[in-house]
Design a protein around this motif. Structure first.
Motif, PDB file in Angstrom:
ATOM      1  N   ALA A  45       0.665  -1.160   0.134  1.00 44.76           N
ATOM      2  CA  ALA A  45       0.008  -0.232  -0.050  1.00 44.76           C
ATOM      3  C   ALA A  45       0.899   1.320  -0.069  1.00 44.76           C
ATOM      4  O   ALA A  45       0.717   2.119  -0.783  1.00 44.76           O
ATOM      5  CB  ALA A  45      -1.106  -0.065   1.022  1.00 44.76           C
ATOM      6  N   ALA A  46       2.014   1.172   0.891  1.00 41.03           N
ATOM      7  CA  ALA A  46       2.577   2.421   0.725  1.00 41.03           C
ATOM      8  C   ALA A  46       3.322   2.729  -0.248  1.00 41.03           C
ATOM      9  O   ALA A  46       3.720   3.861  -1.003  1.00 41.03           O
ATOM     10  CB  ALA A  46       3.628   2.405   2.090  1.00 41.03           C
ATOM     11  N   GLY A  47       3.870   1.514  -0.802  1.00 44.00           N
ATOM     12  CA  GLY A  47       4.690   1.742  -2.341  1.00 44.00           C
ATOM     13  C   GLY A  47       3.845   2.205  -3.309  1.00 44.00           C
ATOM     14  O   GLY A  47       4.232   2.822  -4.146  1.00 44.00           O
ATOM     15  N   ALA A  48       2.353   1.873  -3.324  1.00 44.90           N
ATOM     16  CA  ALA A  48       1.569   1.948  -4.436  1.00 44.90           C
ATOM     17  C   ALA A  48       1.530   3.809  -4.466  1.00 44.90           C
ATOM     18  O   ALA A  48       1.277   4.267  -5.688  1.00 44.90           O
ATOM     19  CB  ALA A  48       0.240   1.658  -4.235  1.00 44.90           C
ATOM     20  N   THR A  49       1.627   4.538  -3.428  1.00 42.74           N
ATOM     21  CA  THR A  49       1.504   5.875  -3.407  1.00 42.74           C
ATOM     22  C   THR A  49       2.988   6.663  -3.103  1.00 42.74           C
ATOM     23  O   THR A  49       2.960   7.796  -3.013  1.00 42.74           O
ATOM     24  CB  THR A  49       0.690   6.646  -2.380  1.00 42.74           C
ATOM     25  OG1 THR A  49       1.161   6.042  -1.037  1.00 42.74           O
ATOM     26  CG2 THR A  49      -0.870   5.935  -2.737  1.00 42.74           C
ATOM     27  N   ASP A  50       3.948   5.987  -3.048  1.00 45.06           N
ATOM     28  CA  ASP A  50       5.369   6.404  -2.665  1.00 45.06           C
ATOM     29  C   ASP A  50       6.163   5.603  -3.696  1.00 45.06           C
ATOM     30  O   ASP A  50       6.722   4.575  -3.468  1.00 45.06           O
ATOM     31  CB  ASP A  50       5.774   6.229  -1.347  1.00 45.06           C
ATOM     32  CG  ASP A  50       7.176   6.499  -1.065  1.00 45.06           C
ATOM     33  OD1 ASP A  50       8.035   6.819  -2.024  1.00 45.06           O
ATOM     34  OD2 ASP A  50       7.562   6.710  -0.044  1.00 45.06           O
ATOM     35  N   PRO A  51       6.406   6.311  -5.064  1.00 51.34           N
ATOM     36  CA  PRO A  51       7.163   5.560  -6.039  1.00 51.34           C
ATOM     37  C   PRO A  51       8.392   5.021  -5.477  1.00 51.34           C
ATOM     38  O   PRO A  51       9.077   4.014  -5.965  1.00 51.34           O
ATOM     39  CB  PRO A  51       7.236   6.629  -7.125  1.00 51.34           C
ATOM     40  CG  PRO A  51       6.056   7.527  -6.897  1.00 51.34           C
ATOM     41  CD  PRO A  51       5.937   7.384  -5.673  1.00 51.34           C
ATOM     42  N   GLY A  52       9.286   5.747  -4.880  1.00 54.31           N
ATOM     43  CA  GLY A  52      10.707   5.259  -4.481  1.00 54.31           C
ATOM     44  C   GLY A  52      10.658   4.168  -3.640  1.00 54.31           C
ATOM     45  O   GLY A  52      11.290   3.161  -3.797  1.00 54.31           O
ATOM     46  N   LEU A  53       9.765   4.111  -2.471  1.00 50.51           N
ATOM     47  CA  LEU A  53       9.586   2.970  -1.835  1.00 50.51           C
ATOM     48  C   LEU A  53       8.955   1.792  -2.536  1.00 50.51           C
ATOM     49  O   LEU A  53       9.575   0.559  -2.393  1.00 50.51           O
ATOM     50  CB  LEU A  53       8.619   3.155  -0.653  1.00 50.51           C
ATOM     51  CG  LEU A  53       8.199   2.293   0.266  1.00 50.51           C
ATOM     52  CD1 LEU A  53       9.454   2.151   1.457  1.00 50.51           C
ATOM     53  CD2 LEU A  53       7.244   2.247   1.044  1.00 50.51           C
ATOM     54  N   GLY A  54       7.996   2.087  -3.367  1.00 51.50           N
ATOM     55  CA  GLY A  54       7.463   1.011  -4.346  1.00 51.50           C
ATOM     56  C   GLY A  54       8.293   0.344  -5.253  1.00 51.50           C
ATOM     57  O   GLY A  54       8.293  -0.706  -5.237  1.00 51.50           O
TER      58      GLY A  54
END
Lengths: 210, 210
Positions: free
Chosen positions: B122-131
């Motif tokens: 979920a966090a990666g979906a809205t945070d491209p770097g983390l995603g």
């Protein structure tokens, strides 16, 4: 903190409420596209909409809830404007599915639509209550249209009578959504076409005996 | 605010660092299972781990980054303990895929593993770097094992020579991940089996001419 009395329900107040509500939804959609979901705040939505923060909290518990209603309004408007209300049924199942899946690829590549959808999918994944509303109100109506089209294909003998329609629908939209949310590869028409062709080969009229 | 000097690198300090690091990762995994991702805070992780908040921020920019490293450590440990290091290859492709997909269903139904994975997706979906880090470090190594198994099946003539292996892999894991993240239906062994059977029918050795 603004403090208009929410119970004062004169016709003017009601019109003003509706204007505020629409301004809030518009602001939420615009801002999530501009700053992304993680930096989106209720304060910023309120400022952009020209209302007090308390006005938003009177109607919605969180920024995610505002975005869900904004997305529902957006998809309702698209339908009203003669967009996508039903599934094409030209008799050519592969062509119909590809047309819809390609349109979905285009939509998911357009940040106006994609930013709030991505934010809601993500927020719903970790917030079961919001997730249930997102799935029930935004996703299920779309899945139902796919399922209806597959049912008519099954009745026409174009796909195997043993096909589990719900699983088949998720085999179509699942890989697309997966690649979109997790960015495992480019989201293209070619990818959509390949998924449609392989799923249809897997549920073809002869597949149960294969 | 604690303020031990991070540059004081005696052997003792280094051992203490490693102990703190492990305590932080353990605390993050335990807490995300207990309170959920949305209520997880760096403060709570620090309190549970018995370190200062600044110790966490010295090593990680966000709670999501802590969780990613915690998940990587967890999956590394599972592999070390004789868990899942390679893909089974019994010669029966359907059986091998079902065994792995069923194990994935079990894993995703166990909140110890599922809560951080869901939070990261979920966090990666809205945070491209983390995603990008999530996909590259946690997902891709798993997808590569599927692809390798399908490649050996293609070489053995068990699936069509025209199969796009990468698309086939996402057709297997996509529907499972979709149903898990968006809760569109029960995540069961029967669902995993049906997806495997239909995907294999779609990429069967005869499918290109079907």
């Amino acid at each position: 903190m603004t403090s208009k009395n929410p119970d004062a329900k004169a016709p003017d107040a009601s019109r003003r409420s509706e204007r505020s509500r629409q301004a809030i939804l518009d602001a939420a959609l615009a801002l999530v596209g501009e700053v992304g979901y993680n930096r989106l705040t209720v304060e910023a939505i309120a400022a952009r909409a020209g209302v007090g923060k308390q006005t938003i909290y009177r109607w919605w518990p969180s920024k995610a809830a505002v975005l869900l209603d904004a997305s529902l309004a957006l998809s309702g408007k698209a339908a009203d404007e003669g967009g996508w209300t039903g599934f094409p049924d030209t008799g050519d199942l592969a062509a119909d599915l590809k047309a819809v899946m390609r349109a979905t690829v285009d939509e998911l590549s357009d940040e106006t639509y994609a930013a709030p959808a991505r934010a809601l999918a993500a927020a719903g994944a970790t917030d079961p209550g919001l997730g249930a509303r997102f799935t029930e109100q935004l996703l299920e109506p779309q899945l139902a249209l796919y399922e209806e089209r597959l049912r008519s294909a099954r009745e026409a003998g174009h796909i195997s009578p043993g096909t589990d329609l719900r699983v088949a629908v998720e085999m179509l939209v699942g890989p697309l959504t997966y690649r979109w949310l997790l960015r495992t590869g480019p989201l293209t028409h070619a990818f959509a076409d390949e998924v449609v062709d392989r799923v249809l080969a897997g549920i073809a009229a002869h597949a149960d005996t294969a």
